[in-house]
Design a protein around this motif. Structure first.
Motif, PDB file in Angstrom:
ATOM      1  N   ARG A   9       0.838  -1.192   0.000  1.00 18.19           N
ATOM      2  CA  ARG A   9       0.000   0.000   0.000  1.00 18.19           C
ATOM      3  C   ARG A   9       0.872   1.241   0.000  1.00 18.19           C
ATOM      4  O   ARG A   9       1.120   1.845   1.032  1.00 18.19           O
ATOM      5  N   PRO A  10       1.315   1.612  -1.186  1.00 15.81           N
ATOM      6  CA  PRO A  10       2.245   2.729  -1.248  1.00 15.81           C
ATOM      7  C   PRO A  10       1.671   4.019  -0.672  1.00 15.81           C
ATOM      8  O   PRO A  10       2.384   4.821  -0.125  1.00 15.81           O
ATOM      9  N   SER A  11       0.361   4.214  -0.793  1.00 18.10           N
ATOM     10  CA  SER A  11      -0.180   5.487  -0.349  1.00 18.10           C
ATOM     11  C   SER A  11      -0.595   5.463   1.117  1.00 18.10           C
ATOM     12  O   SER A  11      -0.953   6.464   1.691  1.00 18.10           O
ATOM     13  N   SER A  12      -0.592   4.277   1.707  1.00 19.02           N
ATOM     14  CA  SER A  12      -0.948   4.223   3.114  1.00 19.02           C
ATOM     15  C   SER A  12       0.157   3.510   3.876  1.00 19.02           C
ATOM     16  O   SER A  12      -0.066   2.540   4.578  1.00 19.02           O
ATOM     17  N   SER A  24       8.432   4.321   3.639  1.00 20.81           N
ATOM     18  CA  SER A  24       7.474   3.809   2.675  1.00 20.81           C
ATOM     19  C   SER A  24       8.180   3.187   1.473  1.00 20.81           C
ATOM     20  O   SER A  24       7.541   2.581   0.632  1.00 20.81           O
ATOM     21  N   HIS A  46       7.345  -3.441  -5.781  1.00 26.74           N
ATOM     22  CA  HIS A  46       6.480  -2.436  -6.407  1.00 26.74           C
ATOM     23  C   HIS A  46       6.655  -2.417  -7.925  1.00 26.74           C
ATOM     24  O   HIS A  46       6.062  -1.591  -8.600  1.00 26.74           O
ATOM     25  N   ARG A  78       4.340  -0.274 -12.470  1.00 24.11           N
ATOM     26  CA  ARG A  78       3.581  -0.612 -11.268  1.00 24.11           C
ATOM     27  C   ARG A  78       2.132  -0.210 -11.458  1.00 24.11           C
ATOM     28  O   ARG A  78       1.832   0.664 -12.277  1.00 24.11           O
ATOM     29  N   ALA A  81      -3.113   2.114  -9.449  1.00 29.87           N
ATOM     30  CA  ALA A  81      -3.979   2.130  -8.263  1.00 29.87           C
ATOM     31  C   ALA A  81      -3.135   2.329  -7.012  1.00 29.87           C
ATOM     32  O   ALA A  81      -1.968   1.918  -6.961  1.00 29.87           O
ATOM     33  N   THR A  82      -3.724   2.948  -6.000  1.00 32.55           N
ATOM     34  CA  THR A  82      -2.961   3.208  -4.780  1.00 32.55           C
ATOM     35  C   THR A  82      -2.852   1.971  -3.902  1.00 32.55           C
ATOM     36  O   THR A  82      -2.008   1.903  -3.027  1.00 32.55           O
ATOM     37  N   SER A  83      -3.718   1.010  -4.137  1.00 29.73           N
ATOM     38  CA  SER A  83      -3.645  -0.203  -3.323  1.00 29.73           C
ATOM     39  C   SER A  83      -3.614  -1.430  -4.231  1.00 29.73           C
ATOM     40  O   SER A  83      -4.435  -1.553  -5.138  1.00 29.73           O
ATOM     41  N   THR A 103      -5.140  -5.757  -8.450  1.00 33.11           N
ATOM     42  CA  THR A 103      -5.783  -4.512  -8.021  1.00 33.11           C
ATOM     43  C   THR A 103      -7.293  -4.745  -7.970  1.00 33.11           C
ATOM     44  O   THR A 103      -7.774  -5.828  -8.344  1.00 33.11           O
ATOM     45  N   ARG A 143       1.470   2.234 -14.331  1.00 32.11           N
ATOM     46  CA  ARG A 143       2.243   3.456 -14.510  1.00 32.11           C
ATOM     47  C   ARG A 143       3.652   3.044 -14.917  1.00 32.11           C
ATOM     48  O   ARG A 143       4.291   2.230 -14.240  1.00 32.11           O
TER      49      ARG A 143
END
Lengths: 624, 168
Positions: A9-12, A24, A46, A78, A81-83, A103, A143
């Protein structure tokens, strides 16, 4: 370590350790290695290639996000999506990595490889990284970012469009060409290209990064040709693995270590680098950050044992050839380390512009240890040659002369203090392990002499061997602790002394070795079979470090040798849990968290694993 | 000079070879020193084979023969214009080099069987990186090193033609 298939979870990410969000970033154990036996790349969970040096292991990096995520450079594919979750595996006994991203919208698979040259004369890129993307379920947006930062981030890159050939990044006489079958556009600052790739189920896309130096580049085609290169690479690895004669316990794990060792072998010369990375910290945030992209003679005996034990005679022959020929520039003295071509000037410097892995500074390249005196390396090289001959190899006449010359140096210099196997940077000391290796060098040379393979000064060598043994038993062994000690007349433990049994100075069942084993376990053990190499502060550095991977495998070897195969297998199984999800081991392990520390993956640790497994197999046969 | 060609042939061959060697040394030296990635012998060799090792060997052989043959054209030109001097040779060589850079190299993707084009991309057969205008794809100093190599080639031939024993 992150278990296989664990969510990413790169964004969390967990609470940040620094304002830059270093925590992170992928941890050391989050990486997998791909390579072509000339250089290697590290791919994160990732999907980012965060480390790649060109044109060979010891060359400057073009991707080093591992050491600085902003300035280091990377090649990323990667999920947008953020998760997402990531599951990885190597395809069979190969160095081809498959990462499956899941995802909310679907599943996509990325297959990473560095094609191994099939026909040595064929027109192909000097080096190539091939990344194939396949939609599995639903539709996944990925991405893609290509941000090369040549020469350890010291060159500001300029991306140039080359029409249907893709994007070029040129500096000096070097060139990276990124060829894709999907569009990418330059970033606003012009130093990278990026894009979003959407793959539906059954769709396939490809990316090829080719490298040229001082030559006209070859642009590798995509589509069916790329699939063919991937199949050829898989086939090459399968053919190589079939030569690996190991049928003992934990075969897949041993085979993964063998493949990793092969990946760290520089095919043109036979040299084996200690690790493909530089300056990964032995403790997060601390200063024990060294460049391991060189060939340590210290590792020679055990590496040769792994090669011969697995039946990899070609590798053994090439490695011995490298050992005895690359060292000719310094013969009959030996330097601690050489680069893959045998070059000796490995001057150490720091990369002040890199922030270091998770803030671990300084970031060093080159290695000042190259100018140290380590008397154990003579024994390592002689033992490697002795092992090679014992396994059926033949010494050339000039190789025999080189070995005899090394024996002369040992006989002349064994009384001197040195920096020892652990390369302590303080004043030279009288390390017990160095004396042991001097004894072994003379002993094995006398054996080779007795077999008529090397002409030695037998009388002088016998006299010096006896003198070394006398010193070892009188001053190396400390009755007060019932153990050999790290230094003559000392009382501190040193895990390298476990090698006295592994390398044949004394059997593991010998009372003095039993005492040494127990002393080391008592003072250096840190749980679950892990061992520190020595006690904190012994090397004169204030910063902490992790448990040293290979030492624990030496303990397994000792346990097997002293007739305790069940205990040995139990410890071995425990140690395997410290490998990452694709079976790779670092130099060290954080005993508290189990996290990988230090340069990665580490040849020495994998060599230890292979030799411990071989010892277990021998013990099983012996008890069976 | 060419009027008594049979008598002068050994000298012509020798100087043609010397000029080719000088030019090749400069071009290969520039490649070795990292000034350019261009290798004309390699480009010549890959016209005939896809095997890198054979291409390099064959390319050098053909390139040397080509240099020899071109020497006769240079001598014809010197005779035709009545200008036998090293500086004129250098000028002709530089013009020759300019032609290579401006016309010949950019046309290669259309003529070379193993060269990829920026319009079509690479294929199983055509994978060599095209040189681009002035050979700049092979490095920004490529025009300079190529012109220098060709100019030295012409200067050596012009210098030879200038010597009294030849012109007389």
């Amino acid at each position: 370590m992150t278990p296989e298939g664990a969510p990413v979870r790169p964004s969390s990410a967990p609470p940040l350790a620094s304002p830059d969000g270093e925590a992170s970033r992928p941890a050391i154990g989050d990486y997998a290695i791909i390579g072509d036996c000339r250089t290697a790349a590290l791919v994160s969970r990732h999907g980012a290639i965060d480390w790649l040096c060109l044109p060979h292991f010891s060359g400057p990096s073009v991707f080093a996000a591992l050491l600085d995520h902003r300035r280091g450079g990377s090649l990323e594919i990667r999920p947008a999506a953020t998760s997402f979750t990531a599951r990885r595996r190597y395809l069979g006994p190969s160095a081809v990595l498959e990462t499956t991203f899941r995802t909310a919208a679907g599943v996509a698979r990325v297959t990473d490889a560095m094609p191994v040259p099939e026909d040595p004369g064929a027109l192909r890129p000097l080096r190539e990284v091939l990344r194939l993307v396949e939609g599995v379920e639903g539709a996944v947006e990925l991405r893609v970012v290509f941000a090369p930062r040549p020469d350890y981030g010291r060159v500001t890159p300029r991306m140039t469009r080359r029409g249907a050939l893709g994007w070029a990044c040129a500096w000096g006489d070097e060139l990276l060409l990124l060829h894709t079958d999907f569009p990418l556009e330059p970033t606003p600052d012009g130093t990278a290209v990026a894009g979003t790739l959407r793959v539906g189920a059954g769709e396939r896309r490809a990316l090829s990064l080719s490298y040229a130096k001082a030559d006209i580049a070859v642009v590798a085609p995509l589509g069916a040709e790329a699939e063919r290169r991937l199949r050829a690479t898989l086939s090459w690895w399968e053919g190589w693995a079939a030569r690996c004669r190991y049928d003992g316990p934990w075969r897949d794990t041993v085979l993964r270590s063998a493949v990793t060792l092969k990946l760290l072998t520089f095919a043109p010369s036979g040299a084996v680098v200690a690790a493909p990375t530089a300056s990964l910290p032995e403790w997060i945030g601390a200063d024990r950050n060294w460049d391991y992209r060189y060939c340590w003679l210290r590792d020679a005996a055990l590496t040769m044992r792994a090669f011969t034990g697995l039946g990899l005679h070609e590798e053994a022959q090439a490695f011995l050839g490298w050992l005895l020929h690359a060292t000719r520039l310094t013969w009959p003295e030996l330097q601690v380390m050489y680069d893959v071509y045998g070059r000796t000037d490995l001057t150490e410097g720091t990369l002040g512009h890199f922030e270091g892995h998770r803030g671990s500074r300084p970031v060093r390249i080159g290695n000042a240890a190259h100018s140290q005196i380590q008397l154990d390396v003579y024994g390592e090289v002689v033992l490697a040659a002795h092992d090679y001959v014992t396994a059926g190899g033949r010494l050339q006449r000039d190789e025999a002369r080189v070995l005899a010359g090394l024996g002369g140096t040992v006989a002349r210099r064994w009384r001197e203090p040195d920096q020892g196997i652990w390369e302590a940077r303080g004043a030279p000391r009288q390390y017990t392990f160095s004396k042991v290796l001097c004894w072994l060098a003379l002993d094995r040379l006398l054996d080779l002499g007795a077999r008529g393979l090397v002409r030695v000064s037998a009388e002088a060598f016998r006299r010096e061997r006896a003198a070394v043994a006398e010193v070892l038993e009188a001053r190396g062994f400390n009755p007060a602790v019932s153990s050999y000690a790290g230094e003559l007349d000392g009382d501190a433990p040193d895990a390298s002394l476990l090698l006295m049994a592994c390398l044949g100075y004394r059997p593991a069942s010998d009372p003095r070795m039993r005492g040494t084993f127990d002393f080391i376990q008592r003072r250096l053990g840190c749980g679950r079979g892990l061992l520190y190499r020595y006690e904190s502060g012994y090397d004169g550095m204030a910063s902490p470090e992790g448990a040293f991977g290979i030492c624990s495998f030496w303990a397994v070897d000792n346990l097997a040798g002293r007739g305790e195969p069940e205990a040995a297998e139990r410890v071995f199984a425990d140690l395997l849990s410290f490998g990452n999800d694709v079976g790779l081991f670092a130099e060290e392990t954080d005993p508290g968290t189990g996290a990988a520390l230090g340069n990665f993956p580490q040849a020495f640790t994998h060599v230890g694993l292979i030799n411990a497994a071989l010892a277990l197999a021998r013990a099983r046969r012996g008890s069976g | 000079m060419l009027a008594n060609l049979p008598a002068r042939l050994p000298d012509l061959l020798l100087w043609g070879l010397l000029a080719t060697v000088a030019m090749t040394t400069i071009l290969q030296g520039a490649q070795g020193m990292g000034l350019s990635r261009l290798s004309l012998p390699f480009l010549v060799g890959t016209f005939f084979t896809g095997d890198r090792r054979r291409a390099v060997m064959l390319g050098f052989a053909l390139y040397t023969i080509g240099g020899w043959l071109f020497a006769f054209l240079y001598f014809l030109l010197f005779d035709g214009l009545g200008l036998h001097s090293w500086w004129f040779g250098a000028l002709v060589g530089a013009l020759h080099g300019l032609f290579l850079l401006v016309c010949a190299l950019p046309l290669l993707p259309y003529a070379h069987p193993r060269m990829a084009s920026e319009y079509d991309g690479p294929t199983a057969l055509r994978q060599l990186e095209p040189p681009g205008f002035l050979g700049l794809n092979y490095g920004s100093r490529t025009p300079l090193t190529t012109l220098l190599g060709q100019a030295v080639y012409g200067a050596v031939l012009g210098g030879f033609a200038q010597t009294p024993t030849i012109t007389g």
